[in-house]
Scaffold this motif. Structure first.
Motif, PDB file in Angstrom:
ATOM      1  N   TRP A 206      39.275  49.840  36.643  1.00  0.00           N
ATOM      2  CA  TRP A 206      38.956  48.286  35.910  1.00  0.00           C
ATOM      3  C   TRP A 206      38.334  48.116  34.989  1.00  0.00           C
ATOM      4  O   TRP A 206      38.860  47.456  33.813  1.00  0.00           O
ATOM      5  CB  TRP A 206      38.561  47.564  37.027  1.00  0.00           C
ATOM      6  N   LEU A 207      37.344  48.878  34.756  1.00  0.00           N
ATOM      7  CA  LEU A 207      36.342  48.546  33.543  1.00  0.00           C
ATOM      8  C   LEU A 207      36.835  49.232  32.345  1.00  0.00           C
ATOM      9  O   LEU A 207      36.883  48.611  31.363  1.00  0.00           O
ATOM     10  CB  LEU A 207      34.959  49.302  33.540  1.00  0.00           C
ATOM     11  N   LEU A 208      37.605  50.378  32.573  1.00  0.00           N
ATOM     12  CA  LEU A 208      38.178  51.053  31.360  1.00  0.00           C
ATOM     13  C   LEU A 208      39.247  50.120  30.738  1.00  0.00           C
ATOM     14  O   LEU A 208      39.587  50.171  29.484  1.00  0.00           O
ATOM     15  CB  LEU A 208      38.836  52.264  31.736  1.00  0.00           C
ATOM     16  N   ILE A 238      38.677  40.798  41.364  1.00  0.00           N
ATOM     17  CA  ILE A 238      38.387  41.266  40.169  1.00  0.00           C
ATOM     18  C   ILE A 238      38.130  42.868  40.400  1.00  0.00           C
ATOM     19  O   ILE A 238      37.426  43.124  41.415  1.00  0.00           O
ATOM     20  CB  ILE A 238      37.293  40.661  39.236  1.00  0.00           C
ATOM     21  N   GLY A 239      38.693  43.787  39.689  1.00  0.00           N
ATOM     22  CA  GLY A 239      38.423  45.301  39.926  1.00  0.00           C
ATOM     23  C   GLY A 239      39.501  45.919  40.895  1.00  0.00           C
ATOM     24  O   GLY A 239      39.206  47.076  41.147  1.00  0.00           O
ATOM     25  N   MET A 240      39.957  45.099  41.735  1.00  0.00           N
ATOM     26  CA  MET A 240      40.574  45.874  42.822  1.00  0.00           C
ATOM     27  C   MET A 240      41.937  46.508  42.293  1.00  0.00           C
ATOM     28  O   MET A 240      42.586  46.220  41.236  1.00  0.00           O
ATOM     29  CB  MET A 240      41.074  44.786  43.604  1.00  0.00           C
ATOM     30  N   PHE A 241      42.292  47.674  42.584  1.00  0.00           N
ATOM     31  CA  PHE A 241      43.380  48.679  42.356  1.00  0.00           C
ATOM     32  C   PHE A 241      44.177  49.150  43.523  1.00  0.00           C
ATOM     33  O   PHE A 241      43.334  49.897  44.550  1.00  0.00           O
ATOM     34  CB  PHE A 241      42.760  49.685  41.517  1.00  0.00           C
ATOM     35  N   GLU A 242      45.335  48.597  43.527  1.00  0.00           N
ATOM     36  CA  GLU A 242      46.064  48.542  44.943  1.00  0.00           C
ATOM     37  C   GLU A 242      46.082  50.292  45.353  1.00  0.00           C
ATOM     38  O   GLU A 242      45.947  50.247  46.601  1.00  0.00           O
ATOM     39  CB  GLU A 242      47.412  48.050  44.833  1.00  0.00           C
ATOM     40  N   MET A 268      44.332  44.215  36.537  1.00  0.00           N
ATOM     41  CA  MET A 268      43.261  44.587  36.251  1.00  0.00           C
ATOM     42  C   MET A 268      43.067  44.380  34.488  1.00  0.00           C
ATOM     43  O   MET A 268      42.144  44.332  33.846  1.00  0.00           O
ATOM     44  CB  MET A 268      42.617  45.857  36.616  1.00  0.00           C
ATOM     45  N   TYR A 269      44.445  44.879  33.808  1.00  0.00           N
ATOM     46  CA  TYR A 269      44.493  44.777  32.652  1.00  0.00           C
ATOM     47  C   TYR A 269      44.369  43.374  31.932  1.00  0.00           C
ATOM     48  O   TYR A 269      43.539  43.068  31.142  1.00  0.00           O
ATOM     49  CB  TYR A 269      46.003  45.027  32.017  1.00  0.00           C
ATOM     50  N   GLY A 270      44.864  42.367  32.759  1.00  0.00           N
ATOM     51  CA  GLY A 270      44.791  40.880  32.413  1.00  0.00           C
ATOM     52  C   GLY A 270      43.347  40.115  32.705  1.00  0.00           C
ATOM     53  O   GLY A 270      43.306  39.172  32.021  1.00  0.00           O
ATOM     54  N   SER A 271      42.704  40.987  33.269  1.00  0.00           N
ATOM     55  CA  SER A 271      41.208  40.533  33.441  1.00  0.00           C
ATOM     56  C   SER A 271      40.324  40.553  32.223  1.00  0.00           C
ATOM     57  O   SER A 271      39.338  40.374  32.338  1.00  0.00           O
ATOM     58  CB  SER A 271      40.653  41.050  34.756  1.00  0.00           C
TER      59      SER A 271
END
Length: 857
Positions: A206-208, A238-242, A268-271
């Motif tokens: 997410w951060l990347l 925010i930050g969740m990756f399925e 996560m890209y849209g955040s």
């Protein structure tokens, strides 16, 4: 295999391009054919801020042979253009976003470059070397043929074109906008990799991806990029990756919330909009870089990246929950001072692309996905409380939006919301130990940040109201004659614990399951009625620079039980307690010797009074039918928020909120006598002393936040708070009711010692009461008189002074006894004064008589 060929990493990058702050390219090894071998190897071109490497191509007639790029394939103008574009990107990334190695040791606990991991030793304490290294290794053309050559001049002609970076930037949306943002996104990954390697820092997917997508917008704003996958799944954390969080976040993987796997991944890209808001609207762009350079050294490793971001924003004296809810509220109608209209188009374009790619059904609407509940504009909820849809409950930092469309003119709308008791965790079994540990954390007003937006679309006017906390006050809105409003009620849970990105996963002893990502329920009540003659608007949120004004950080950090997914009292726990080491974080202020502001005292001739309303000069109850004057407040702060110990008893209407080291009177079970001990030493089953003389048995001990910190000083050194007999003082030696010299416990109680050393203060107030009524306080809201005494006493208690203290103890005790006697003398002034007057006149009479005798002689 040509021995004359230059190897990039071995021969050039390490010894030369990291040589120092000057490039020194002329110092490269040369042979008879010049600096570049005549066959094989690599070709390079360099400028002051960019070095692009030309990848050799295979010989089409002999694939085992590599050929240099021939002159007719190397476009010097395109190389120059791409060097300038790269130079521009580096400058923005490194200096605006602080994506650069600081002039400091990468680790505060590493003493030499030999201990720095990987190739960080090349850059030890030298950001110039790192800067040169990061500018090397990028191929020409950038990412193959991704970025076309600029072929237009400033007038749009393709003949005699002159490259103009500014004109290209201004026309980025029409000239290769998507390709520019792609290049910026990928180059930013290169910067991330360099920083992560240098600081041995990890980063979540997410951060990347979210920061790389933001970097693309930061350098080429208002160009098409991913946005709809974020806004059409608002309840998603925010930050969740399925792929990673499927077990813990099954609630969010339903079709109602995330629609499709593509949306789950692209969310996560849209955040990136979060980072854009922090950088461009809040004015903290450097936080992006600090997130990477501080990742391992601070809390992100264990507590999570959102937790670290919350710390960094707190250190800027702002609150993450307030900032994020403000961003969401303005994003709901795209009401930003700049680029709001562009981002609205970007959202629509990316939404239509999802439909075009068959990721979404063409029956789904953008507005429908952003709205959880539609409320009737004529009747509201008919005065009924309605529970929000359980299948759409938001996760941490997700949100739900309740919308009332086309409210007609001359109406009064009253809105009430209330969040669930406790935290819901969907259908996943929640470890009961974590639920118990975090009980009461959502009572903090920062835990929930809701906002109401009244949007007059025809006049392009928005009005905003902030509704903070678990059960905010009722909101009343009056519509004007010309209004046809759409009202959005936006509910945002902003808990302090990072359930998504923190590495720590709490496990329950019974089933061993990892802690799930929580969901948050709510209920709402909306009443719509005809407007009276006068408006009844609740005051709107204060605006600043086109946005709701950001609220300052609340003094005091969160209790560790609310931020940690482990038991903070367990041995070897990995709970994070923010400090000033690494990233500067304002620590939780020491509550000192305090009671919460909502504690009750009994004032003579007035009755029950809240602690926050108590005044110097009040006569307060200190025992059954006994009163004592308040002559000072050792600590007086109406607004601070402090974690208190809560002492519960069936004999009390509400628990006593008291700081850990503040002393409370209990009955010693062995000696059956009254002792004042720190609240931290009290245990269930202990007997507290009521002001009536009876006992109250402690049935439960918990912790919780309280507003205000007050420590009234009375002439007797005792005060009854919530009916419980308590001391005015704290233990100046942590968790001790007795004065300690080293490991030796004396028989001197902290109550007697503290009360005795307050004697000069009380004596001054006896003689000069007007001085005490105008008491002054330090910046920490501590009485200046008390502050100086505390400093002196804590200095005396330093371990290095224990021997001296032991030698001085008889003198200290003697001084204390003398002060006690003097106070008793002054307290009995009603008989001492006549005695002194009588002694004076007796002495005077003797002197007169002696004078007469001398004269007669």
């Amino acid at each position: 295999d040509d021995p004359a060929a230059l190897e990039y990493k071995r021969d050039i990058a390490n010894p030369y391009f990291t040589f120092g702050c000057e490039p020194d390219f002329e110092r490269l090894p040369v042979d008879e054919g010049g600096p570049i071998p005549s066959k094989g190897g690599q070709t390079y071109g360099s400028g002051p801020f960019a070095t692009l490497w030309l990848r050799p191509r295979k010989n089409p007639f002999n694939e085992s042979e590599l050929l240099d790029v021939p002159e007719d394939k190397f476009d010097k103008e395109q190389f120059f253009q791409q060097s300038k574009i790269q130079s521009y990107l580096w400058e923005r990334f490194l200096f605006d976003l602080d994506m650069i190695g600081y002039i400091q040791q990468p680790y505060s606990f590493i003493e030499s470059q030999d201990q720095v991991p990987k190739f960080s030793s090349s850059f030890w304490n030298n950001p110039c070397r790192w800067l040169h290294n990061i500018n090397n290794g990028w191929q020409y053309p950038i990412y193959g043929e991704t970025l076309p050559k600029w072929i237009f001049d400033v007038h749009g002609n393709d003949e005699g074109a002159t490259f103009d970076l500014n004109f290209m930037y201004q026309n980025r949306a029409t000239w290769a906008g998507e390709k520019l943002t792609y290049v910026a996104h990928e180059l930013f990954h290169g910067v991330q990799l360099n920083l992560s390697t240098m600081y041995a820092a990890g980063a979540s997917r997410w951060l990347l991806e979210s920061t790389a997508e933001f970097a693309a917008d930061f350098t080429f704003p208002a160009t098409d990029k991913l946005l709809a996958p974020f806004t059409i799944a608002p309840a998603y954390p925010i930050g969740m990756f399925e792929a990673r969080d499927a077990e813990r976040g099954a609630h969010f993987l339903s079709s109602e919330l995330s629609i499709s796997k593509s949306v789950q991944t692209l969310h996560m890209y849209g955040s990136w909009i979060l980072w854009w808001f922090i950088a461009e609207q809040v004015g903290l762009p450097y936080l992006v870089g600090v997130m990477f350079t501080s990742w391992f050294q601070t809390s992100a490793y264990t507590a999570g990246e959102i937790f670290l971001l919350r710390e960094l924003i707190e250190n800027a004296n702002l609150d993450f929950g307030d900032i994020w809810s403000t961003c969401i509220a303005h994003m709901r109608t795209w009401d930003f001072p700049e680029f709001g209209d562009f981002y609205k188009i970007t959202e629509l374009n990316s939404f239509e692309q999802l439909i075009k790619n068959s990721e979404l059904s063409n029956t789904i609407t953008l507005e429908g996905r952003k709205t959880a509940v539609e409320i009737d504009a004529s009747s509201g909820t008919n005065g009924q409380w309605i529970s929000g849809p359980s299948e759409l409950r938001p996760g941490p930092n997700g949100w739900n939006c309740l919308t009332i469309r086309r409210v007609s003119s001359r109406k009064i709308i009253t809105i009430q919301i209330e969040w669930d008791q406790g935290m819901g965790f969907g259908d996943i079994i929640q470890p009961e130990s974590l639920r118990q540990q975090q009980a009461g954390c959502d009572e903090d007003p920062r835990f929930y940040n809701s906002v109401v937006v009244a949007h007059d679309e025809s006049r392009r006017i928005r009005r905003y109201w902030k509704l903070k906390g678990k059960k905010p006050s009722m909101l009343t809105i009056s519509t004007e004659a010309s209004d046809s409003l759409t009202i959005h009620i936006i509910l945002v849970p902003t808990p302090p614990a990072d359930y998504v990105l923190g590495i720590i996963r709490k496990k329950d002893g019974s089933d061993g399951r990892v802690s799930p990502i929580p969901t948050y329920g709510y209920k709402y009540n909306v009443e719509i009625s005809e407007q009276a003659t006068s408006t009844l608007n609740t005051p709107e949120a204060e605006m600043e620079n086109g946005l709701m004004k950001f609220a300052p950080a609340t003094p005091g950090w969160w209790p560790v039980k609310c931020t940690c997914l482990e038991d903070p009292d367990a041995p070897n726990n990995r709970c994070v307690r923010p400090t000033f080491d690494g990233v500067e974080i304002r620590p939780l202020p020491d509550s000192g010797f305090c009671f919460a502001g909502d504690m009750m005292v009994y004032v003579k001739d007035i009755g029950p009074v809240y602690m926050k309303d108590l005044k110097i000069g009040d006569m307060v109850n200190v025992a059954n039918n006994m009163y004592s004057k308040v002559y000072s407040f050792g600590h007086k702060d109406k607004y601070t928020e402090v974690e208190y110990i809560l002492l519960h008893s069936n004999s009390l209407q509400q628990p006593l909120k008291v700081s850990r080291q503040h002393m409370v009177f209990v009955i010693d079970k062995l000696q059956q006598q009254k002792n004042a001990i720190p609240a931290s030493l009290i245990r269930t089953g202990d007997n507290l002393i009521l002001s009536s003389g009876k006992y109250a048995t402690v049935t439960e001990i918990s912790t919780g936040l309280g507003v205000g910190a007050f420590a009234p000083f009375t002439s007797t050194g005792v005060i009854a708070v919530n009916g419980i007999l308590a001391s005015n003082y704290v233990s100046l030696q942590e968790n001790s009711a007795f004065f300690l010299i080293g490991n030796w416990k004396t028989s001197i109680t902290m109550q007697w010692l503290s009360h005795t050393f307050q004697t000069p203060h009380r004596l001054v107030c006896q003689v000069a009461w007007s001085y005490c009524r105008k008491e002054s306080y330090s910046t920490d809201s501590i009485s200046n008189w008390v502050s100086y005494q505390n400093i002196l006493f804590k200095w005396l208690l330093l371990p290095s002074l224990w021997l001296i203290l032991a030698l001085l103890t008889p003198f200290i005790i003697g001084l204390a006894l003398f002060l006690s006697v003097m106070e008793q003398v002054f307290l009995r002034a009603h008989w001492v004064l006549p005695l002194l007057v009588a002694l004076h006149f007796t002495k005077k009479k003797e002197q007169i008589e002696y004078g007469r005798n001398m004269k007669s002689r």
